[in-house]
Structures are given as structure tokens and as C-alpha cells.
Motif scaffolding. Structure first.
Motif, PDB file in Angstrom:
ATOM      1  N   TYR A 129      22.604 -32.720 -81.932  1.00 22.21           N
ATOM      2  CA  TYR A 129      23.520 -33.711 -81.602  1.00 22.21           C
ATOM      3  C   TYR A 129      23.506 -34.117 -80.125  1.00 22.21           C
ATOM      4  O   TYR A 129      24.075 -35.172 -79.706  1.00 22.21           O
ATOM      5  CB  TYR A 129      25.047 -33.011 -81.824  1.00 22.21           C
ATOM      6  N   GLN A 130      23.047 -32.993 -79.269  1.00 26.56           N
ATOM      7  CA  GLN A 130      22.976 -33.180 -77.876  1.00 26.56           C
ATOM      8  C   GLN A 130      21.759 -34.456 -77.544  1.00 26.56           C
ATOM      9  O   GLN A 130      21.930 -35.410 -76.893  1.00 26.56           O
ATOM     10  CB  GLN A 130      22.395 -32.100 -77.151  1.00 26.56           C
ATOM     11  N   ILE A 131      20.743 -34.338 -78.159  1.00 26.14           N
ATOM     12  CA  ILE A 131      19.734 -35.319 -78.475  1.00 26.14           C
ATOM     13  C   ILE A 131      20.223 -36.626 -78.775  1.00 26.14           C
ATOM     14  O   ILE A 131      19.938 -37.815 -78.204  1.00 26.14           O
ATOM     15  CB  ILE A 131      18.497 -34.833 -79.098  1.00 26.14           C
ATOM     16  N   MET A 132      21.022 -36.640 -79.710  1.00 27.41           N
ATOM     17  CA  MET A 132      21.635 -37.904 -80.380  1.00 27.41           C
ATOM     18  C   MET A 132      22.710 -38.487 -79.366  1.00 27.41           C
ATOM     19  O   MET A 132      23.468 -39.518 -79.605  1.00 27.41           O
ATOM     20  CB  MET A 132      22.176 -37.550 -81.566  1.00 27.41           C
ATOM     21  N   GLU A 133      23.036 -37.778 -78.133  1.00 28.96           N
ATOM     22  CA  GLU A 133      24.023 -38.200 -77.191  1.00 28.96           C
ATOM     23  C   GLU A 133      25.417 -38.169 -77.970  1.00 28.96           C
ATOM     24  O   GLU A 133      26.099 -39.073 -77.635  1.00 28.96           O
ATOM     25  CB  GLU A 133      23.550 -39.517 -76.588  1.00 28.96           C
ATOM     26  N   ASP A 134      25.604 -37.158 -78.713  1.00 27.92           N
ATOM     27  CA  ASP A 134      26.995 -36.846 -79.074  1.00 27.92           C
ATOM     28  C   ASP A 134      27.565 -35.705 -78.678  1.00 27.92           C
ATOM     29  O   ASP A 134      27.509 -34.646 -79.290  1.00 27.92           O
ATOM     30  CB  ASP A 134      27.002 -36.972 -80.635  1.00 27.92           C
ATOM     31  N   PRO A 135      28.027 -35.483 -77.313  1.00 25.40           N
ATOM     32  CA  PRO A 135      28.397 -33.961 -76.869  1.00 25.40           C
ATOM     33  C   PRO A 135      29.308 -33.691 -77.348  1.00 25.40           C
ATOM     34  O   PRO A 135      29.547 -32.398 -77.641  1.00 25.40           O
ATOM     35  CB  PRO A 135      28.845 -34.675 -75.264  1.00 25.40           C
ATOM     36  N   ASN A 136      30.317 -34.323 -78.218  1.00 22.09           N
ATOM     37  CA  ASN A 136      31.564 -33.735 -78.800  1.00 22.09           C
ATOM     38  C   ASN A 136      31.081 -32.961 -79.757  1.00 22.09           C
ATOM     39  O   ASN A 136      31.575 -31.534 -80.078  1.00 22.09           O
ATOM     40  CB  ASN A 136      32.642 -34.744 -79.221  1.00 22.09           C
ATOM     41  N   GLN A 137      30.215 -33.351 -81.021  1.00 20.05           N
ATOM     42  CA  GLN A 137      29.605 -32.578 -81.914  1.00 20.05           C
ATOM     43  C   GLN A 137      28.791 -31.488 -81.389  1.00 20.05           C
ATOM     44  O   GLN A 137      28.869 -30.398 -81.972  1.00 20.05           O
ATOM     45  CB  GLN A 137      28.702 -33.641 -82.844  1.00 20.05           C
ATOM     46  N   LEU A 162      28.133 -29.025 -70.905  1.00 16.69           N
ATOM     47  CA  LEU A 162      28.399 -29.950 -71.538  1.00 16.69           C
ATOM     48  C   LEU A 162      29.872 -30.506 -71.296  1.00 16.69           C
ATOM     49  O   LEU A 162      30.131 -31.418 -71.319  1.00 16.69           O
ATOM     50  CB  LEU A 162      28.283 -29.616 -73.202  1.00 16.69           C
ATOM     51  N   TYR A 163      30.889 -29.475 -71.182  1.00 17.60           N
ATOM     52  CA  TYR A 163      32.167 -29.673 -70.529  1.00 17.60           C
ATOM     53  C   TYR A 163      32.190 -30.385 -69.289  1.00 17.60           C
ATOM     54  O   TYR A 163      32.959 -31.188 -69.043  1.00 17.60           O
ATOM     55  CB  TYR A 163      33.109 -28.405 -70.746  1.00 17.60           C
ATOM     56  N   ASP A 164      31.228 -30.078 -68.369  1.00 20.67           N
ATOM     57  CA  ASP A 164      31.167 -30.530 -67.118  1.00 20.67           C
ATOM     58  C   ASP A 164      30.671 -31.851 -67.239  1.00 20.67           C
ATOM     59  O   ASP A 164      31.277 -32.702 -66.400  1.00 20.67           O
ATOM     60  CB  ASP A 164      30.255 -29.730 -66.257  1.00 20.67           C
ATOM     61  N   THR A 165      29.722 -32.246 -67.942  1.00 25.22           N
ATOM     62  CA  THR A 165      29.424 -33.501 -68.291  1.00 25.22           C
ATOM     63  C   THR A 165      30.582 -34.618 -68.809  1.00 25.22           C
ATOM     64  O   THR A 165      30.521 -35.475 -68.431  1.00 25.22           O
ATOM     65  CB  THR A 165      28.232 -33.627 -69.273  1.00 25.22           C
ATOM     66  N   GLU A 166      31.259 -33.996 -69.441  1.00 23.96           N
ATOM     67  CA  GLU A 166      32.650 -34.554 -70.091  1.00 23.96           C
ATOM     68  C   GLU A 166      33.496 -34.779 -69.047  1.00 23.96           C
ATOM     69  O   GLU A 166      34.635 -35.361 -69.406  1.00 23.96           O
ATOM     70  CB  GLU A 166      32.827 -33.749 -71.448  1.00 23.96           C
TER      71      GLU A 166
END
Length: 199
Positions: A129-137, A162-166
Motif C-alpha cells: 500500500y505504501q508503494i501504491m501511495e495509499d498511506p492510510n491503508q 508515515l504519520y509524519d508524511t501525513e
């Protein structure tokens, strides 16, 4: 172990296949790829319907760099035994390496249905999901992962990242602190916490 298994090489084809499968795996673990390949071939030739033998053959082919051919061996293993989790996991990794992300995701979702608490499977789902650029998933899967392995500093720092990126600094701070608590020598985590305190 090698000596014991070699005693079974002269037996009937099913026993020979099982022994050769184990020998192939042991040589593969020892990074002796040529021997691993030889025994994988012997195992497959002795019993073409042995999913473990086909998985080992796929592993040796994968290690030599032919991902497409490795995927074929994993798929054949799954045709012989649809619950062969090693073949399904390795097929998912192979698709991931080939950048066939949707197919990799499908493999790991099937695996998750079979092994709902497997840390490796949960990690791979988060990674995809990170590769797919879906950080929430990705965050959702990592949260499930830390319920299985709550003290893994790498997973905790990944959640912080991930939370920092968001843009959620408070959650990022929480997970980076947890990561630091379990592994205080990670320079990247220390740098992030230092920058956070400076801010």
C-alpha cells in the motif's frame, strides 16, 4: 542433517523427492545455490506434484535472477496445493519485484485470509500500500502488525514516518518515541526526535 537425508536418495520416488526437497532447502539456506538447484531438480523430477519441491525450484530460479520463471514454479506448486503458503508468499514477493503490484496485493490478501496473524504478511501488505501511495491503508496494516509484534522498533519508526508524511506530528512523535524506547541506537529516529524538539 545432510548426511541423514542423503541416505534416502536411493529410496522410491516419493521418499527420494522428500529427501531431495529438504536437501535443496538446506543448501539454499547455506547459500550453496548450485547444490540447491541440483537437489531441487531431483525433487521435482522424482515427484512433479510435490508443492514443496516446486517451491524450492522456484526459489533457486528466483535467486539466479529469473523472476518470471520462478513465478511459474510457484504457480505450479499452488495448482498442486492451493494452501501452499510458502509458494503463495514467494509468488507475492516475485510479483512485487516484477512491479506487478496488483497481483502481489492479491497474493498477500489471500495469504492474510489463511494466516491472519502473520507478521510477515501484514508487513508486506503495508509495504504494497505504501508503494501504491495509499498511506492510510499502509498505516492500517502497520497498526495491525504492531498488535502482533508490539516491540518491533523498525515497524514503530515506519509508522512514525508515515504519520509524519501525513502531517500528524503528535502521532509521529508517539511512534518515534516508542521506537526509540525499544532501540535507542537508530540514528534516523534520534535525528527526527531532535528536530521535533527543536521545532
Amino acid at each position: 542433517a545432510l548426511e541423514t537425508l542423503k541416505m534416502f536418495e536411493k529410496k522410491d520416488s516419493r521418499v527420494k523427492s522428500a529427501a531431495a526437497t529438504n536437501l535443496s532447502f538446506l543448501y539454499y539456506l547455506g547459500n550453496e545455490l548450485e547444490q540447491a538447484t541440483n537437489y531441487a531438480d531431483l525433487a521435482v523430477n522424482s515427484d512433479r506434484y510435490n508443492p514443496a519441491a516446486l517451491t524450492n525450484k522456484g526459489n533457486t530460479v528466483f535467486a539466479s535472477g529469473d523472476c518470471e520463471k520462478a513465478a511459474e514454479f510457484y504457480k505450479e506448486a499452488l495448482r498442486n496445493d492451493s494452501l501452499c503458503t510458502e509458494a503463495l508468499y514467494n509468488l507475492g514477493l516475485t510479483y512485487k519485484k516484477l512491479n506487478r503490484i496488483d497481483e502481489a496485493l492479491d497474493c498477500f490478501l489471500k495469504l492474510h485470509a489463511i494466516l491472519p496473524n502473520s507478521a510477515q504478511v501484514l508487513y508486506q501488505l503495508a509495504s504494497i500500500y505504501q508503494i501504491m501511495e495509499d498511506p492510510n491503508q499502509a498505516i492500517e496494516w502497520l497498526l495491525q502488525l504492531i498488535s502482533v509484534v508490539p516491540t518491533d522498533p523498525y515497524v514503530l519508526s515506519k509508522l512514525g514516518n508515515l504519520y509524519d508524511t501525513e502531517g500528524d506530528k503528535s502521532q509521529a512523535f508517539h511512534y518515534y518515541c516508542e521506537s526509540y524506547r525499544y532501540f535507542p541506537s537508530n540514528i534516523e529516529v534520534i535525528e527526527w526526535l531532535g528536530a521535533y524538539y527543536i521545532d
